[in-house]
Design a protein around this motif. Structure first.
Motif, PDB file in Angstrom:
ATOM      1  N   HIS A  27       0.808  -1.218   0.000  1.00  0.00           N
ATOM      2  CA  HIS A  27       0.000   0.000   0.000  1.00  0.00           C
ATOM      3  C   HIS A  27       0.849   1.280   0.000  1.00  0.00           C
ATOM      4  CE1 HIS A  27       0.804  -0.698   4.247  1.00  0.00           C
ATOM      5  NE2 HIS A  27       0.533   0.575   4.461  1.00  0.00           N
ATOM      6  N   TYR A  30       3.893   4.045  -4.469  1.00  0.00           N
ATOM      7  CA  TYR A  30       3.213   5.178  -5.086  1.00  0.00           C
ATOM      8  C   TYR A  30       3.653   5.444  -6.522  1.00  0.00           C
ATOM      9  CZ  TYR A  30       2.284   6.313  -0.140  1.00  0.00           C
ATOM     10  OH  TYR A  30       1.914   6.285   1.178  1.00  0.00           O
ATOM     11  N   THR A  32       4.278   4.956 -10.248  1.00  0.00           N
ATOM     12  CA  THR A  32       3.697   4.068 -11.263  1.00  0.00           C
ATOM     13  C   THR A  32       4.460   4.098 -12.581  1.00  0.00           C
ATOM     14  OG1 THR A  32       2.141   5.773 -12.015  1.00  0.00           O
ATOM     15  CG2 THR A  32       1.377   4.263 -10.268  1.00  0.00           C
ATOM     16  N   VAL A  50       0.424   7.582  -7.789  1.00  0.00           N
ATOM     17  CA  VAL A  50      -0.953   7.377  -7.338  1.00  0.00           C
ATOM     18  C   VAL A  50      -0.885   6.962  -5.872  1.00  0.00           C
ATOM     19  CG1 VAL A  50      -3.025   5.962  -7.565  1.00  0.00           C
ATOM     20  CG2 VAL A  50      -1.800   6.701  -9.614  1.00  0.00           C
ATOM     21  N   ILE A  51      -1.610   7.693  -5.023  1.00  0.00           N
ATOM     22  CA  ILE A  51      -1.728   7.327  -3.609  1.00  0.00           C
ATOM     23  C   ILE A  51      -3.221   7.177  -3.324  1.00  0.00           C
ATOM     24  CG2 ILE A  51      -1.221   7.943  -1.217  1.00  0.00           C
ATOM     25  CD1 ILE A  51       1.065   9.694  -2.258  1.00  0.00           C
ATOM     26  N   PRO A  52      -3.744   5.929  -3.411  1.00  0.00           N
ATOM     27  CA  PRO A  52      -5.179   5.727  -3.200  1.00  0.00           C
ATOM     28  C   PRO A  52      -5.630   6.129  -1.800  1.00  0.00           C
ATOM     29  CG  PRO A  52      -4.136   3.738  -4.057  1.00  0.00           C
ATOM     30  CD  PRO A  52      -3.048   4.702  -3.743  1.00  0.00           C
ATOM     31  N   GLU A  53      -4.769   5.843  -0.788  1.00  0.00           N
ATOM     32  CA  GLU A  53      -5.053   6.292   0.572  1.00  0.00           C
ATOM     33  C   GLU A  53      -3.742   6.372   1.331  1.00  0.00           C
ATOM     34  OE1 GLU A  53      -6.995   3.654   3.468  1.00  0.00           O
ATOM     35  OE2 GLU A  53      -6.803   2.088   1.971  1.00  0.00           O
ATOM     36  N   CYS A  55      -0.821   5.963   3.921  1.00  0.00           N
ATOM     37  CA  CYS A  55      -0.351   4.756   4.599  1.00  0.00           C
ATOM     38  C   CYS A  55      -0.330   4.920   6.114  1.00  0.00           C
ATOM     39  CB  CYS A  55       1.036   4.366   4.094  1.00  0.00           C
ATOM     40  SG  CYS A  55       2.345   5.524   4.537  1.00  0.00           S
ATOM     41  N   ASP A  59      -7.641  10.340   5.602  1.00  0.00           N
ATOM     42  CA  ASP A  59      -7.547  11.135   4.380  1.00  0.00           C
ATOM     43  C   ASP A  59      -7.541  12.631   4.690  1.00  0.00           C
ATOM     44  OD1 ASP A  59      -7.586  12.050   1.810  1.00  0.00           O
ATOM     45  OD2 ASP A  59      -9.546  11.241   1.307  1.00  0.00           O
ATOM     46  N   ASP A 122      -3.558  16.847  -5.319  1.00  0.00           N
ATOM     47  CA  ASP A 122      -4.400  15.662  -5.179  1.00  0.00           C
ATOM     48  C   ASP A 122      -3.497  14.426  -5.187  1.00  0.00           C
ATOM     49  OD1 ASP A 122      -6.177  13.543  -5.340  1.00  0.00           O
ATOM     50  OD2 ASP A 122      -7.218  14.293  -7.121  1.00  0.00           O
ATOM     51  N   ARG A 124      -4.222  11.366  -5.368  1.00  0.00           N
ATOM     52  CA  ARG A 124      -4.736  10.229  -6.134  1.00  0.00           C
ATOM     53  C   ARG A 124      -4.215  10.180  -7.573  1.00  0.00           C
ATOM     54  NH1 ARG A 124      -7.207  11.482  -2.072  1.00  0.00           N
ATOM     55  NH2 ARG A 124      -8.385  10.120  -0.717  1.00  0.00           N
ATOM     56  N   ALA A 125      -3.663  11.290  -8.031  1.00  0.00           N
ATOM     57  CA  ALA A 125      -3.047  11.344  -9.370  1.00  0.00           C
ATOM     58  C   ALA A 125      -2.208  12.607  -9.445  1.00  0.00           C
ATOM     59  CB  ALA A 125      -4.111  11.345 -10.457  1.00  0.00           C
TER      60      ALA A 125
END
Length: 175
Positions: A27, A30, A32, A50-53, A55, A59, A122, A124-125
């Motif tokens: 997880h 990050y 990609t 990308v960091i979906p959530e 660690c 959030d 952001d 997430r991207a």
């Protein structure tokens, strides 16, 4: 003599990227993609993250300093590994990838890390880039030699988020 074709960007080497990120928990991977471009003196990397959530925290809705540092580490490790493989980075001419793998965690130190957040990013991207500004060999007070490297980095997202900074690295216990 350097030719234009010798300065072509190197696309993401997915096998190398996977190996560089192997020490990270699933997880916390990050990075990609990373395109490495040889420079007149030092190489640079342009990366996607990308960091979906987070660690470690709930959030926050924006990239924070801990994740900036983790993303920097991943970007830097990939840039060094690719530079060693392709012979792009002064000071590392005698290194092999086996040397890099052996030294990746215990012997590559962040001596100084600074950053400025200009606008929230952001997580997430987002994109990032780093470059080596200088690499010098030092041997202070008769102790073992090390490489002292100055780097700069920056991150941004599609909505104008921005963060930039500098990091000083020490590569110790040289092969």
């Amino acid at each position: 003599m350097t030719t234009t074709s010798a300065r072509r960007p190197y696309a993401t080497d997915t096998d190398l990227l996977e190996r560089v990120l192997a020490p990270y928990k699933a997880h916390c991977k990050y990075l990609t993609s990373a395109v490495v471009t040889p420079g007149p003196e030092h190489p640079a990397a342009r990366c996607e993250f990308v960091i979906p959530e987070s660690c470690y925290i709930d959030d926050t809705g924006h990239l924070n300093s801990v994740e900036v540092n983790i993303a920097y580490n991943q970007m830097m490790y990939y840039l060094v590994a690719k530079s060693v493989r392709e012979g792009l980075l002064a000071g590392f001419e005698d290194w092999t990838l086996d040397d890099f793998w052996r030294h990746q965690l215990p012997d590559i130190l962040i001596a100084r890390f600074s950053g400025s957040f200009r606008r929230p990013i952001d997580p997430r991207a987002f994109s990032g880039e780093m470059e080596f500004l200088s690499v010098t060999r030092r041997e202070p007070d008769g102790r073992g030699p090390f490489l002292h490297a100055r780097t700069s980095y920056r991150y941004w997202d599609a909505d104008g988020g921005r963060c930039d900074g500098e990091a000083t690295l020490a590569f110790v216990n040289l092969p």
